[in-house]
Design an enzyme around this catalytic site. Sequence first.
Site, PDB file in Angstrom:
ATOM      1  N   GLU A 144      69.551  30.227  42.175  1.00  0.00           N
ATOM      2  CA  GLU A 144      69.196  31.282  43.115  1.00  0.00           C
ATOM      3  C   GLU A 144      67.724  31.239  43.503  1.00  0.00           C
ATOM      4  OE1 GLU A 144      69.734  33.833  45.703  1.00  0.00           O
ATOM      5  OE2 GLU A 144      71.412  34.086  44.332  1.00  0.00           O
TER       6      GLU A 144
ATOM      7  N   VAL B 221      65.687  28.886  46.614  1.00  0.00           N
ATOM      8  CA  VAL B 221      65.503  29.246  48.029  1.00  0.00           C
ATOM      9  C   VAL B 221      65.587  30.761  48.173  1.00  0.00           C
ATOM     10  CG1 VAL B 221      66.234  28.892  50.410  1.00  0.00           C
ATOM     11  CG2 VAL B 221      66.712  27.124  48.707  1.00  0.00           C
TER      12      VAL B 221
ATOM     13  N   GLY C 252      44.550  29.926  46.776  1.00  0.00           N
ATOM     14  CA  GLY C 252      45.647  29.536  45.900  1.00  0.00           C
ATOM     15  C   GLY C 252      47.001  29.517  46.575  1.00  0.00           C
TER      16      GLY C 252
ATOM     17  N   LYS D 146      64.794  23.223  51.423  1.00  0.00           N
ATOM     18  CA  LYS D 146      65.427  24.552  51.401  1.00  0.00           C
ATOM     19  C   LYS D 146      66.548  24.663  52.428  1.00  0.00           C
ATOM     20  CE  LYS D 146      61.345  26.981  49.663  1.00  0.00           C
ATOM     21  NZ  LYS D 146      60.205  27.872  50.012  1.00  0.00           N
TER      22      LYS D 146
END
Length: 373
Positions: free
Chosen positions: A124, A127, A182, A200
């Site tokens: 799960e 993506v 970041g 994805k």
Amino acid sequence: MIYAAVMGYGTIGSGVAEGLEKNRDVITARTKEEIQVKYILDLREFPGDPNEDKVIHDFSVIEQDEDVKIVVETMGGVRPAYDFVKASLLAGKHVVTSNKALVAACGTELLQIARDKGLNFLFEASVGGGIPLIRPLTGALAGERIVEISGILNGTTNYILTKMAKEGQTFEEALRKAQELGYAERNPESDVEGYDTCRKISILTALATGREVNYEDVYTEGITAVTDTDFRYAAALGTCVKLFGSSRMEDGRVSVFVCPMMIPQENPLSSVSDVFTVADLTVDCAARTVSRGGVPVALSSKEFAILEYLVRNRGIVLSREKISHHVWNYDYEGGSNVVDVYIRYLRKKLDDGFSKKLLHTVRGAGYVLREEP
């Protein structure tokens, strides 16, 4: 007692270990079993960490321990993750992974091994884990005919394109800022060249169609060639530039592609942003950082998940049922106070010490994040 092992102790792996410990009572009540992390596999040492005594460096310890029933893989990349995950399944262990590269490259094989062994191979978090997306696609929507999947699937590129569009930054400037904050890795190739989005959309397309989708066959174009000229044309046309992953199914044929696209301003995805502000509260969903009045606020993974849900729906009252289902992916039971407990944690961290309160209780309805006069 069910013992689990976590492979990889970075941001995601440490969050898993923290969540299992902090939510131990809730998980036990739901599953009727206590789940405990027995091993954490990583190359590094973590002196002073609450779980330092669980850190090991040899995968075979996990593989050969029959007490370990669940393996959580958060290492990233295909190797050695593939070898460790496959060996875990063959050893009779359930596997949960957040590794999109692994699922895109080897998911079909690993799913088949899991089916043959009567095990779960769950991904799960690979993506849209915060939505969630995969379980609804394979469950609630299993009886629907899906004709198209399109969306913004990478937060880093969306941040860069937003900075270029709204502040006139060059690609290089926006990327540098993303790295400083970041948002982007030191080597940003997977994001900016579209590879992350490609993996994805390949996973989602395979689940929607029941066909194996080789991500290496998907046309993929990143954002490195996007310039200010593109944004000027987009503005003149009343559109904006977003990196889309898209798949379309028609007459038994499936087309999948990744590329920057101009989408109309009225399209809901045109306004997608990963940075939200409510009064002096700033929530950066891509970097997973929070500040109030310019002061950083440290949140646990579940606290952040609840806050992200609230801030993306700021001004809208969200019931306990909705929060519970969104964050924990299970139905709220009236006797449980887990949502109230986490809201109390959040309120203490976000509102204590500030005259203007942002997290409000609407009696009999739920909770809402908003600025009130």
